[in-house]
Motif scaffolding. Sequence first.
Motif: not given
Length: 367
Positions: A5-23
């Motif tokens: 989950l922490i890795e996904k959080i930092y992916e979302a920092a630069f690929i905002p579409e990944r916020w959906n996966d993080v959330l």
Amino acid sequence: MDETLIEKIYEAAFIPERWNDVLQKLADVSGGVSAAVIVYNGLIQPRWRSTPLIDEVLTGYCTSDAWKVSELTPYMLNVPPAAFFYDADYFPGEVLSRDLMRAPLKALGIGNQLGTLMRMPTGENVCITIELSVNSTRPGNQLMDGLAGLRPHLARTGLMAARLGLERAQAAVSVLASMGLPAAVLAQNGRVLAANTLLESANGSVIFTAMGKLALRHRAANMLFQEGLSQAARNTVVRSIPVRSDGGNAPCIVHILPITGAAHDIFDNAATAVVITPVNGANAPDTVMLHGLFDLTPAEARLAQHLVEGRSTGGAADALGVSITTIRSQLSAIFSKTGTKRQSELTSLLSSLGSIKGGEGSKPRSG
């Protein structure tokens, strides 16, 4: 909490579409049914991302006047949370009863919420919510402690979300320029791969060294910076480093963020991003921001505030109602996290970042 989950959080920092996966992952690990991130910036319409269940309701909230008349956000700004909270514990009952979102969320089978609000040094406020089923009970301390551990990571990614507008970045340089902040991406060996002109003309805090690498002009901060770069290149350890005002240079905070997962595709296999946020009197770090930016616990942030206000360790112990042994233990942790070695150096460093305001109305858990 799951390290992925922490890795996904930092992916979302630069690929905002990944916020959906993080959330979605955030909702899953919390036993929730949905989650959302909302970026508030004064009177500008909020930006948001959410899981599908509440997307229509949240779109209506953010695109109408509902967010302007909501009492929840002003309450969080006046009583800043230092961790994630359970809404029934945090908000007064009468405030919750008047919330315009309650009815449409209840129609979706949603009862209570978990949430937090994180102040960005650039002025925005990033709110994270996790919606619970109407049949859910109050979460236990283990879950709340786990969410508290994720909060500093969410705060750093929230900074990027606030600047990038939750829209996809097309290339490294355009990403950096769109932030409106001095920033660069670095290879695993520390060499600068791309930097925006704001970094090149930064206020004197950053210098380019031999072999195309970066350093901070302030010696103590640079030691922490180089250590942070080395750690971030190896794993997902992240740091936020305060740099005090010196020689006419304005105080700032240097953030080191790992570039993980699919974000490598955008940043051509870069390892680390460095982002600098200015600090001024209007948005100076309070105890809540100290907690979020420097990974200080709420108790450590309160101690730092008392020390900056001029209290001795004994005076701080009396004011906080804890033993001097506890104070010394917390002070040692603060030294480690801020890269300082003496109390005078710590107070000088934090004082130069601006006045530290109190933010304890939410009575966060100590620790």
